[in-house]
Design a protein around this motif. Structure first.
Motif: not given
Length: 383
Positions: A344-351
């Protein structure tokens, strides 16, 4: 929250990226590089745990680590600030530290963490849109977009007629599909198979007061001089031991229910296609009311993505997609360029559950992403 951390002058593009996040209202912060190890050991997941750099304070009373990511440090600083519990957004740029065989152990990450926003679907969409701005900033016009939603799987498992310990186990298995397959096999056969050497202890603990049992196991570990094993804290070792006691009870998963789980995990497509298939599956399984709220959020998020200018036909959704961090509870995403690398170059999400586990008295909505500066640096100049 100190924002004094500096990066090399050669990372002018990264500085410009974070400056754009500051202009968008995300105040720049720089958490301490040396962090208490326990939150990462308890909450990050196996992949991060085994690659951390650990050290002990004099006297061995507390373990510390070089921060392996910035989500937990930014979250801890937010909770310690006067802004705790109120909507706030932060940006960052600084080094993180993980053992890697394919690159240096110290590398730069930029990113955003957003706390306390009640409009969750809109906040999710904004994170992905800002992530796409990062790839465009470095000259990649068409990043591949992969998304998932852990909440949908959690909702499916919550609706099943299973003991609470098994539900927790299956949700935790989501990021480790081999473990999930093994546990589904174990459930299909009817609970525990095999008889571990400590079965007598587990049997004695079964049905006992959970708090008292946890205190007993923790005390026994401490008496034995055990502080950590395999990167796990004493509290986590006790939790896992007691979980084995609960899982040891005979529980059988009907084959049709297993088939439902496996069918759910095959659903993929663009958000509109996936939503239609998920609605049909929920109706067929008699779970329309249970899964309805999470599907409403899913569809609302897709609407906000479209409003942000994201072409939904470019978005690839899979019910099986996760990010390997145990603290994610909902929307997750990765932006990649498969012509160069699958990483991934950019990655994330909800926590949303993380801040309560870090000590907040009340749950606090939270979502964010990280930008891998070293991976984006191979592209052309900034816009």
């Amino acid at each position: 929250m100190d924002a004094s951390e500096t990066v090399p002058a050669t990372d002018a593009r990264a500085e410009a990226l974070v400056a754009s996040y500051q202009r968008a209202g995300y105040a720049r912060v720089a958490p301490a590089i040396l962090q208490p190890a326990e939150p990462f050991l308890d909450l990050s997941g196996e992949d991060i745990r085994k690659r951390m750099f650990l050290t002990a304070a004099p006297g061995g009373d507390e373990d510390f680590c070089l921060r392996p990511d910035l989500t937990i440090p930014v979250s801890r600083d937010y909770l310690a600030s006067p802004q705790a519990g109120r909507p706030a957004g932060f940006s960052y740029l600084g080094p993180v530290f993980r053992h890697r065989t394919d690159g240096p152990a110290e590398f730069l990450q930029a990113g955003i963490e957003s706390f306390g926003r009640p409009d969750k679907a809109a906040a999710d969409a904004e994170m992905l849109a800002l992530g796409l701005e990062a790839t465009a900033h470095y000259g990649l016009a068409q990043a591949d977009i992969q998304i998932g939603d852990v909440a949908l799987f959690s909702g499916l498992i919550a609706a099943l007629d299973l003991p609470a310990a098994w539900k927790r186990r299956l949700v935790k298995d989501f990021n480790r599909k081999a473990n999930l397959a093994q546990d589904l096999n174990r459930l299909t056969l009817g609970g525990a198979n095999g008889r571990p050497e400590y079965q007598g202890v587990l049997a004695a603990l079964a049905g006992s007061d959970p708090k008292g049992a946890h205190a007993l196991v923790t005390d026994l570990l401490s008496i034995a001089g055990i502080n950590a094993v395999g990167g796990r804290s004493v509290a986590e070792i006790a939790d896992r031991f007691l979980e084995q006691s609960a899982l040891g009870a005979s529980t059988r998963l009907p084959k049709d229910v297993r088939g439902l789980i496996e069918r759910f995990l095959t659903i993929k497509g663009d958000p509109d296609e996936a939503a239609a298939e998920l609605r049909a599956l929920a109706a067929e399984a008699g779970m329309a009311e249970t899964l309805g709220p999470d599907l409403d959020v899913f569809e609302s998020r897709a609407g906000f993505l479209a409003a942000q200018g994201v072409d939904l036909k470019r978005v690839s959704f899979s019910t099986a997609f996760g990010r390997g961090f145990d603290y994610y509870t909902g929307f997750v995403f990765e932006l990649t360029d498969p012509t160069r690398t699958g990483d991934p170059l950019v990655a994330g999400g909800r926590y949303d559950g993380l801040l309560a586990r870090l000590g907040s008295a009340e749950p606090i909505a939270a979502v964010g992403f990280a930008v891998w500066i070293e991976r984006l640096a191979v592209y052309g100049g900034a816009r």
